[in-house]
Design a protein around this motif. Structure first.
Motif, PDB file in Angstrom:
ATOM      1  N   TRP A  46       0.902  -1.167  -0.004  1.00  0.00           N
ATOM      2  CA  TRP A  46      -0.009  -0.091  -0.113  1.00  0.00           C
ATOM      3  C   TRP A  46       0.867   1.281   0.173  1.00  0.00           C
ATOM      4  CZ3 TRP A  46      -4.601   1.540  -1.033  1.00  0.00           C
ATOM      5  CH2 TRP A  46      -5.203   2.970  -0.481  1.00  0.00           C
ATOM      6  N   GLU A  47       1.942   1.236   0.715  1.00  0.00           N
ATOM      7  CA  GLU A  47       2.899   2.290   0.640  1.00  0.00           C
ATOM      8  C   GLU A  47       3.922   2.523  -0.423  1.00  0.00           C
ATOM      9  OE1 GLU A  47       3.379   4.864   2.980  1.00  0.00           O
ATOM     10  OE2 GLU A  47       1.337   4.063   3.928  1.00  0.00           O
ATOM     11  N   THR A  48       4.300   1.397  -0.889  1.00  0.00           N
ATOM     12  CA  THR A  48       5.304   1.480  -2.005  1.00  0.00           C
ATOM     13  C   THR A  48       4.731   1.142  -3.454  1.00  0.00           C
ATOM     14  OG1 THR A  48       5.891  -0.802  -1.844  1.00  0.00           O
ATOM     15  CG2 THR A  48       7.106   0.463  -0.339  1.00  0.00           C
ATOM     16  N   GLY A  49       3.629   0.660  -3.577  1.00  0.00           N
ATOM     17  CA  GLY A  49       3.214   0.308  -4.911  1.00  0.00           C
ATOM     18  C   GLY A  49       3.914  -0.747  -5.502  1.00  0.00           C
ATOM     19  N   GLY A  50       3.759  -0.860  -6.880  1.00  0.00           N
ATOM     20  CA  GLY A  50       4.078  -1.904  -7.489  1.00  0.00           C
ATOM     21  C   GLY A  50       5.465  -1.960  -8.434  1.00  0.00           C
ATOM     22  N   PHE A  51       6.032  -0.641  -8.403  1.00  0.00           N
ATOM     23  CA  PHE A  51       7.399  -0.633  -9.394  1.00  0.00           C
ATOM     24  C   PHE A  51       8.448  -1.405  -8.673  1.00  0.00           C
ATOM     25  CE2 PHE A  51       5.089   3.250 -11.209  1.00  0.00           C
ATOM     26  CZ  PHE A  51       5.258   2.875 -12.639  1.00  0.00           C
ATOM     27  N   PRO A  52       9.161  -2.412  -9.536  1.00  0.00           N
ATOM     28  CA  PRO A  52      10.042  -3.191  -9.180  1.00  0.00           C
ATOM     29  C   PRO A  52      11.297  -2.335  -8.518  1.00  0.00           C
ATOM     30  CG  PRO A  52       9.382  -4.197 -11.243  1.00  0.00           C
ATOM     31  CD  PRO A  52       8.454  -2.872 -10.964  1.00  0.00           C
ATOM     32  N   GLU A  53      11.842  -1.340  -8.877  1.00  0.00           N
ATOM     33  CA  GLU A  53      13.100  -0.619  -8.451  1.00  0.00           C
ATOM     34  C   GLU A  53      12.555   0.011  -7.098  1.00  0.00           C
ATOM     35  OE1 GLU A  53      15.714   0.472 -12.124  1.00  0.00           O
ATOM     36  OE2 GLU A  53      14.278   1.844 -11.393  1.00  0.00           O
ATOM     37  N   VAL A  54      11.307   0.199  -6.780  1.00  0.00           N
ATOM     38  CA  VAL A  54      11.085   1.228  -5.494  1.00  0.00           C
ATOM     39  C   VAL A  54      10.816   0.263  -4.380  1.00  0.00           C
ATOM     40  CG1 VAL A  54      10.199   3.098  -6.759  1.00  0.00           C
ATOM     41  CG2 VAL A  54       8.737   1.509  -5.868  1.00  0.00           C
ATOM     42  N   ALA A  55      10.641  -1.185  -4.646  1.00  0.00           N
ATOM     43  CA  ALA A  55      10.327  -2.124  -3.428  1.00  0.00           C
ATOM     44  C   ALA A  55      11.687  -2.132  -2.583  1.00  0.00           C
ATOM     45  CB  ALA A  55      10.202  -3.430  -3.998  1.00  0.00           C
ATOM     46  N   GLY A  56      11.469  -1.636  -1.434  1.00  0.00           N
ATOM     47  CA  GLY A  56      12.503  -1.864  -0.331  1.00  0.00           C
ATOM     48  C   GLY A  56      13.037  -0.421  -0.288  1.00  0.00           C
ATOM     49  N   LEU A  57      12.953   0.580  -0.906  1.00  0.00           N
ATOM     50  CA  LEU A  57      13.635   1.884  -0.821  1.00  0.00           C
ATOM     51  C   LEU A  57      12.868   2.643   0.353  1.00  0.00           C
ATOM     52  CD1 LEU A  57      14.003   3.257  -4.404  1.00  0.00           C
ATOM     53  CD2 LEU A  57      15.419   2.049  -3.060  1.00  0.00           C
ATOM     54  N   ASN A  58      13.698   3.584   1.071  1.00  0.00           N
ATOM     55  CA  ASN A  58      12.947   4.472   2.068  1.00  0.00           C
ATOM     56  C   ASN A  58      12.089   5.330   1.535  1.00  0.00           C
ATOM     57  OD1 ASN A  58      14.352   6.915   1.548  1.00  0.00           O
ATOM     58  ND2 ASN A  58      16.169   6.016   2.542  1.00  0.00           N
ATOM     59  N   ARG A  59      11.409   6.058   2.288  1.00  0.00           N
ATOM     60  CA  ARG A  59      10.217   6.944   1.834  1.00  0.00           C
ATOM     61  C   ARG A  59      10.830   7.921   0.518  1.00  0.00           C
ATOM     62  NH1 ARG A  59       7.674  11.638   3.417  1.00  0.00           N
ATOM     63  NH2 ARG A  59       5.604  11.984   2.478  1.00  0.00           N
ATOM     64  N   MET A  60      11.827   8.637   1.341  1.00  0.00           N
ATOM     65  CA  MET A  60      12.521   9.825   0.482  1.00  0.00           C
ATOM     66  C   MET A  60      12.833   9.354  -0.835  1.00  0.00           C
ATOM     67  SD  MET A  60      11.532  12.032   2.101  1.00  0.00           S
ATOM     68  CE  MET A  60      12.218  13.533   1.016  1.00  0.00           C
ATOM     69  N   LEU A  61      13.539   7.970  -0.783  1.00  0.00           N
ATOM     70  CA  LEU A  61      14.183   7.530  -2.154  1.00  0.00           C
ATOM     71  C   LEU A  61      13.130   7.214  -3.209  1.00  0.00           C
ATOM     72  CD1 LEU A  61      17.413   5.542  -1.235  1.00  0.00           C
ATOM     73  CD2 LEU A  61      17.389   7.445  -2.589  1.00  0.00           C
ATOM     74  N   ARG A  62      12.063   6.680  -2.287  1.00  0.00           N
ATOM     75  CA  ARG A  62      10.901   6.078  -3.161  1.00  0.00           C
ATOM     76  C   ARG A  62      10.220   7.285  -4.052  1.00  0.00           C
ATOM     77  NH1 ARG A  62       7.689   4.123   0.690  1.00  0.00           N
ATOM     78  NH2 ARG A  62       6.176   5.901   0.662  1.00  0.00           N
ATOM     79  N   ILE A  63      10.059   8.416  -3.377  1.00  0.00           N
ATOM     80  CA  ILE A  63       9.096   9.516  -3.886  1.00  0.00           C
ATOM     81  C   ILE A  63      10.112  10.111  -4.993  1.00  0.00           C
ATOM     82  CG2 ILE A  63       8.704  12.128  -3.282  1.00  0.00           C
ATOM     83  CD1 ILE A  63       7.610  10.927  -0.543  1.00  0.00           C
ATOM     84  N   LYS A  64      11.504  10.219  -4.869  1.00  0.00           N
ATOM     85  CA  LYS A  64      12.400  10.534  -5.528  1.00  0.00           C
ATOM     86  C   LYS A  64      12.429   9.918  -6.797  1.00  0.00           C
ATOM     87  CE  LYS A  64      17.433  12.113  -5.820  1.00  0.00           C
ATOM     88  NZ  LYS A  64      16.989  13.470  -6.667  1.00  0.00           N
TER      89      LYS A  64
END
Length: 436
Positions: free
Chosen positions: A195-213
């Protein structure tokens, strides 16, 4: 150019294939047809290609029989359509003994960036002993080009970011078969992360700031490479302003008139036909999707307001303008993408009494789904509104089953026309087939 191609071909043959998490997309190559995989950029199409290559190698195909080119590679920029033939020239100069003797497996990533690629692929399949795999991030371009140029010599599959089940695969959580209490709790915890990270493979496991960027970089690349550059748009600011408005209003109704008025209020001179084109191009690039009202008359369906959804619910939270996107609309977006993986036939429904059901999905028949999305049924008025609308739609459409997707609630409600299953989002996602 030939020397450069030879170098690229040889470099690829030496690297270990980065195969990532196996995807639950059942692609079946058909003899004599190109296998085409289309979807939003960064959804994992290239990695999926590497998985297909690995399967070929596991069945005994030599690595030298696999030719791979990624047309986003800057070194291939000068490869224009009149000399695509040099690809084969370069390959067969490296492996002359394979020409007309052994099958060669050609994988072409993002080939749509090269104008006039279709006759080359068509010729390749007719003249050489080849099996061809293509990826692209443009549905309309690929499907239109394939239909006109390749005359039935291609089959297309769609690739979306990770489904919830694929996210569980990435986490190493077993999700097939019945769930014990412990396994259910593990799945529910993983859903909160999805729910937080969504489905893009590269963002799985990233912290919130990196995910947003990362999400923001994706979105900018989608807008500029898949819309502005591809369609040579002279007013890119109008497109980006429109895209941001649509993302801020995911799950909401829009009309071409109100979008045109909005752009005009910002000082853009974008006439209605241009705004219609932009919307079509967003959908073409698998970034934003339009859902029309369910109506036998196409003219009426087109004149009614439409709803907008994004390819990934977490992308919405990363790029929305700080106006907090309604979490009910985010849940609706999550349900939309789950349905869209299975079918492009998705509408919203209005009953004769004017009550709205969020989704009717699938073609005519018993497998058609009626889905209402409601964060919580705890409030009695909300409960009555949602069930009444769904029950009316079930009666009008002669369907005996409806679904209400919630955040956490689960029950079964009997109505005159049949039964309504109230299911939490995580269970709804697990119950969905992976693809059509």
């Amino acid at each position: 150019m030939i020397d450069m191609l030879k170098e690229i071909i040889l470099d690829f043959q030496e690297i270990d294939l980065p195969t990532g998490v196996p995807r639950r997309v059942a692609v079946s190559p058909v003899p004599g047809k190109a296998t085409v995989c289309i979807g939003v950029r960064r959804s994992g199409k290239s990695t999926f290609m590497f998985q297909l290559m690995k399967k070929l190698q596991d069945t005994g195909v030599a690595r030298q029989n696999i030719l791979y080119l990624n047309f986003f590679d800057d070194r291939l920029h000068s490869l224009q359509h009149d000399n695509l033939g040099v690809i084969l020239e370069a390959y067969f100069s490296l492996c002359p003994e394979k020409k007309n003797a052994e099958k060669v497996y050609c994988f072409f990533d993002e080939i749509q960036v090269v104008p006039g690629w279709e006759p080359f692929v068509d010729r390749l399949m007719r003249m050489e002993k080849c099996e061809v795999y293509i990826t692209g991030s443009s549905a309309q371009m690929l499907s239109r080009e394939i239909a006109t140029q390749m005359r039935g010599r291609a089959l297309s599959w769609e690739m979306f970011p990770f489904s919830f089940r694929e996210f569980l695969d990435y986490k190493g959580i077993e999700s097939d078969g019945p769930l014990s209490t412990k396994k259910r709790l593990t799945v529910q915890k993983a859903f909160e992360e999805y729910w937080e990270t969504g489905g893009f493979p590269e963002v799985a496991g990233l912290n919130r700031m990196l995910r947003i960027k990362t999400h923001q970089e994706y979105f900018n690349a989608m807008l500029f490479r898949d819309l502005v550059e591809r369609h040579d748009i002279s007013h890119p600011k109008a497109v980006t302003d429109l895209a941001h408005w649509l993302v801020d209003n995911t799950g909401s109704l829009y009309s071409i008139n109100n979008l045109t008025g909005y752009l005009k209020s910002l000082g853009h001179k974008a006439p209605k036909p241009a705004v219609s084109d932009y919307l079509e191009w967003f959908e073409d690039a698998y970034v934003l999707f339009t859902v029309r009202i369910f109506d036998a008359s196409l003219a009426r369906a087109n004149t009614n307001p439409k709803k907008i959804y994004c390819v990934d619910h977490a992308l919405v939270t990363s790029i929305s303008s700080g106006i907090l996107v309604n979490s009910g609309h985010l849940l609706e977006n999550l349900v939309f993408t789950a349905l869209r993986r299975v079918t492009p036939d998705i509408f919203y429904y209005k009953t004769k009494a004017g009550r709205e059901v969020d989704f009717i999905a699938g073609r005519q028949g018993p497998s058609r789904m009626l889905v209402q999305v409601c964060e919580s049924m705890a409030d009695q008025q909300t409960r009555k509104r949602e069930t009444t609308a769904l029950a009316e739609a079930m009666t009008e459409l002669k369907l005996s089953h409806g679904i209400i997707v919630t955040r956490n609630e689960e029950e079964q409600i009997q109505v005159d026309s049949g039964k309504i299953d109230v299911v939490p989002a995580w269970r709804f996602l697990l119950n969905m087939p992976e693809s059509a």
